[in-house]
Design a protein around this motif. Structure first.
Motif, PDB file in Angstrom:
ATOM      1  N   LEU A 425       0.834  -1.563   0.247  1.00 12.82           N
ATOM      2  CA  LEU A 425      -0.418   0.444   0.250  1.00 12.82           C
ATOM      3  C   LEU A 425       0.961   1.119   0.166  1.00 12.82           C
ATOM      4  N   GLN A 426       2.155   1.064   0.687  1.00 11.10           N
ATOM      5  CA  GLN A 426       2.565   2.451   0.964  1.00 11.10           C
ATOM      6  C   GLN A 426       3.203   2.668  -0.862  1.00 11.10           C
ATOM      7  N   SER A 427       4.085   1.462  -1.301  1.00 11.83           N
ATOM      8  CA  SER A 427       4.341   1.122  -2.463  1.00 11.83           C
ATOM      9  C   SER A 427       3.493   2.215  -3.727  1.00 11.83           C
ATOM     10  N   LEU A 428       1.892   1.671  -3.668  1.00  6.29           N
ATOM     11  CA  LEU A 428       1.120   1.975  -4.575  1.00  6.29           C
ATOM     12  C   LEU A 428       0.936   3.670  -4.307  1.00  6.29           C
ATOM     13  N   ALA A 429       0.095   4.206  -2.782  1.00  5.18           N
ATOM     14  CA  ALA A 429       0.467   5.809  -2.241  1.00  5.18           C
ATOM     15  C   ALA A 429       1.739   6.574  -2.820  1.00  5.18           C
ATOM     16  N   LEU A 433       1.387   9.486  -5.521  1.00  6.29           N
ATOM     17  CA  LEU A 433       2.144  11.113  -5.470  1.00  6.29           C
ATOM     18  C   LEU A 433       2.838  11.176  -6.198  1.00  6.29           C
ATOM     19  N   ASP A 434       3.221  10.088  -6.720  1.00  2.75           N
ATOM     20  CA  ASP A 434       4.339  11.224  -7.811  1.00  2.75           C
ATOM     21  C   ASP A 434       3.989  11.148  -9.183  1.00  2.75           C
ATOM     22  N   GLU A 435       3.079  11.006  -9.730  1.00  2.00           N
ATOM     23  CA  GLU A 435       2.047  11.234 -10.546  1.00  2.00           C
ATOM     24  C   GLU A 435       2.875  12.732 -11.225  1.00  2.00           C
TER      25      GLU A 435
END
Length: 435
Positions: A425-429, A433-435
């Motif tokens: 979930l941290q990786s997905l977040a 957020l990096d988009e």
């Protein structure tokens, strides 16, 4: 005849042969699953049948004597085997996945790699990596192993304890992570207790044999199983390896994930996979660890077995309060619809990403967040499917004489297999957020 839902992702004749082969194995494993679950014993017979059928070489390249199965094809096999016995599927998956991983990444140096492939193809040798330790927790968290490698003439001596050592009762070959004495570096060492195998006593089959691989008689399988168990124990004793039977768990009770204790176990220099500084990448090609999709495939296979059991029950059980089977009741049909919706969602995601991994090798490293997402959703949805299957069957589903209670326990183990939920979930977040 209408195609069964389980076959929705079978695309061609080659894949049809693979799943038919896996189904035959799963049927045999299902007959023993309850016994090994109740005893917490390791299913040596299952692994002798896997060896005889050619499983050990399934994901080896054809150049190395294997069948060259793609990730997609191999996941079809893993899901089917898990329908028969989740513990066997998950355990065997570590070998099959690692051989696929090393095939694609060139991390395992020569000539050690080709020697092991020859043994896997010829005698059914299997391998796993033992990295977990009580002090470090999951290897994915990055803790330094307390197992220590000490430099000696001609190689290294390893001492320490490894936990969650799946397949440990069977294996005579494994990869061990260890911290380098008086150095911040960490190494991966290939422990081969028996050295290279002799000429195989029998020829392994293949899913693509004309006869679909006819397995030996049960008496012969039992004989081989006893011999494998005895050989592994003798080699461990001679090399300074102790197996401590610590694996006594709620679910996945037959994976043999005991503790392994190494006491100055010698590893020659040519069997060092690599030594790395903290944070250093291991070289080779980054495949995104797509091979770890065997984990969600396993839990979806267990969920599918629960689905099939509940469907059969619903179509055939007519209480004396009804004139028709309970499958005619709206709330039962609602649960069945939800089960199939959840399985279709999870399986579509699994096979879509596997197909892309096979077709787009240059993009594999960027798929890592998606692999985690697939595992996260598959394990949660698999648990929901088993829960609904138990609702359909009712109180009888809690009985030890019914496989649903084993599926219920086994499927919960998926929450504790890597990648871990919070990291996914941290990786997905982070990606969002990096988009």
């Amino acid at each position: 005849m209408r195609k069964k839902a389980i076959d929705a992702f079978v695309r061609n004749e080659r894949e049809a042969k693979l799943v038919a082969w896996a189904d035959r194995l799963a049927e045999r494993f299902a007959e023993r699953a309850a016994k090994h679950d109740q005893e917490g014993s390791f299913p040596f017979e299952n692994f002798e049948e896997l060896k005889a059928a050619g499983y050990a070489k399934l994901t080896l390249s054809e150049e190395q004597g294997g069948d060259g199965a793609s990730l997609y094809e191999w996941l079809l096999v893993q899901e089917r085997i898990a329908r028969g016995d989740g513990s066997t599927a998950l355990s065997a998956g570590w070998h099959g996945g690692m051989m696929l991983h090393y095939r694609e990444t060139d991390i395992w140096p020569e000539p050690s790699y080709s020697k092991f492939c020859r043994d896997a193809a010829g005698s059914g040798a299997m391998i796993n990596k033992f990295a977990s330790e009580r002090a470090t927790g999951s290897p994915t968290r990055g803790g330094r192993p307390q197992t220590t490698a000490v430099r000696v003439e001609g190689g290294w001596k390893l001492s320490g304890r490894k936990t969650y050592s799946t397949l440990s009762p069977l294996l005579t070959d494994y990869i061990v992570s260890a911290g380098i004495e008086n150095s911040p570096e960490v190494g991966d060492f290939i422990v081969r207790l028996g050295g290279e195998a002799d000429e195989p006593a029998y020829a392994a089959g293949s899913p693509f044999d004309a006869d679909g691989t006819s397995l030996p008689e049960l008496e012969e399988i039992v004989r081989r199983a006893q011999a494998s168990e005895r050989r592994a124990a003798e080699l461990r004793s001679a090399a300074g390896v102790t197996l401590e039977e610590t694996w006594d768990t709620l679910g996945m009770r037959a994976t043999g994930s005991h503790d392994i204790v190494l006491n100055e176990v010698f590893v020659p220099d040519e069997q060092v996979m690599g030594i790395y500084a903290p944070g250093e990448k291991k070289g080779g090609v980054d495949d995104g660890d797509g091979w770890m999709l065997h984990i969600p495939a396993c839990y979806l296979g267990i969920a599918y077995a629960a689905r099939d059991y509940a469907l059969n029950f619903a179509k055939n059980y007519t209480p004396n309060s009804l004139k028709e089977p309970i499958a005619t009741l709206p709330h039962i049909r609602q649960w069945i619809g939800q089960i199939d919706s959840e399985l279709r969602l999870a399986r579509t995601a699994l096979y879509d990403i596997a197909d892309r991994w096979d077709r787009l090798p240059d993009e594999r490293a960027t798929m890592r967040p998606e692999f985690g997402w697939v595992k996260y959703n598959a394990t949660h949805l698999a648990a929901q499917v088993v829960d609904k299957a138990m609702k359909i069957v009712g109180g009888a589903s809690l009985s030890r004489s019914v496989p649903l209670e084993r599926y219920y326990r086994d499927v919960r183990a998926g929450l504790h297999n890597p990648p871990m939920e919070d990291a996914v979930l941290q990786s997905l977040a982070r990606t969002a957020l990096d988009e």
